[in-house]
Design an enzyme around this catalytic site. Structure first.
Site, PDB file in Angstrom:
ATOM      1  N   ASP A  10       0.928  -1.340   0.040  1.00 15.21           N
ATOM      2  CA  ASP A  10       0.040  -0.064   0.115  1.00 15.21           C
ATOM      3  C   ASP A  10       1.031   1.171   0.149  1.00 15.21           C
ATOM      4  OD1 ASP A  10      -2.450   1.467   0.495  1.00 15.21           O
ATOM      5  OD2 ASP A  10      -1.486   1.808   2.538  1.00 15.21           O
ATOM      6  N   ASP A  12      -0.238   5.254   1.083  1.00 18.51           N
ATOM      7  CA  ASP A  12      -0.603   5.943   2.209  1.00 18.51           C
ATOM      8  C   ASP A  12      -0.605   5.492   3.424  1.00 18.51           C
ATOM      9  OD1 ASP A  12      -0.667   8.697   0.819  1.00 18.51           O
ATOM     10  OD2 ASP A  12      -2.400   7.739  -0.132  1.00 18.51           O
ATOM     11  N   ASP A 166      -1.236  -0.803   6.017  1.00 16.10           N
ATOM     12  CA  ASP A 166      -1.862  -0.217   7.391  1.00 16.10           C
ATOM     13  C   ASP A 166      -3.231  -0.587   7.623  1.00 16.10           C
ATOM     14  OD1 ASP A 166      -1.724   1.773   5.266  1.00 16.10           O
ATOM     15  OD2 ASP A 166      -2.304   3.202   6.919  1.00 16.10           O
TER      16      ASP A 166
END
Length: 228
Positions: A10, A12, A166
């Site tokens: 991922d 961000d 995250d």
């Protein structure tokens, strides 16, 4: 034996320390439209989704016809400061190590293609990222389309790839694609939410990812990647 051939990140909150900037941009955009800004916790929860899905969940009272207006104001606030954003410590070293070890490195993100291209240039990570998928090209997470396409592009079986992210959206996407996953606890979603989805591991820093991904030996002689 190596653990994974394809490593998908991922962006961000996983590679780039942008969570606070995203929350701030979303709140300021809502203020511009004269609607109550989403609480920080709710805004963090939608990070990683495509922008339309994120707006629908973060601002349920906002009429759908105002999404383009909201998206434009969000981009204005985010892009006015995105040059100030930094990678998490150890990220560039991690990606360089993976590439040197012969791994495929890819990105699957809720960003737009334009936003990711801008971020790749600003961060200096373009030279490491061999392929990417964005939310305006594929279904938004947790739909597995991004991972399915990356697996096909590199001709890698799902069990030979790992998704690192995250948010629960990342881990649920990995589950849907039949791909192992590793959570990072320094981004948008809390450790407890990530752990509840039973990834291979949840780590506290980017530097802890290399042994898991590369299958390096732990001090007791067992491969860390075998601890599933």
């Amino acid at each position: 034996m190596s653990a994974f051939d394809l490593v998908v990140f991922d962006w961000d909150g996983t590679l780039m320390d942008s969570t606070a900037a995203i929350v701030r941009a979303m709140q300021r955009a809502a203020e511009d439209l004269g609607v109550p800004p989403p609480p920080a916790q709710r805004a963090r929860q939608v990070i990683g989704l495509g922008l339309t899905d994120a707006l629908r969940l973060a601002l349920p009272e906002l009429p759908a016809q105002r999404y383009p207006e909201m998206a434009a104001r969000y981009r204005h606030h985010y892009l006015s400061h995105d040059g100030e954003l930094e990678l998490f410590p150890g990220v560039e070293e991690l990606l360089a190590r993976l590439v040197a070890a012969g791994r495929y490195v890819a990105v699957a993100t809720g960003k737009s293609r334009l936003g990711l291209e801008r971020a790749l240039d600003h961060s200096g990570l373009r030279r490491y990222v061999m392929a990417s998928r964005t939310a305006d090209e594929c279904h938004s997470k947790p739909h597995p389309q991004m991972l399915h396409e990356l697996l096909a592009e590199f001709a890698v079986e799902p069990e030979r790839a790992v998704m690192i992210g995250d948010t629960t959206h990342d881990l649920l996407m990995a589950q849907a694609a039949g791909t192992p996953a590793i959570g990072v606890a320094y981004g948008a979603h809390p450790r407890e939410a990530l752990t509840a989805l039973r990834p291979l591991s949840v780590v506290d820093c980017a530097g802890a990812l290399a042994p898991l991904v590369l299958g390096e030996k732990a001090e007791d002689g067992r491969a860390l990647a075998e601890r599933r």
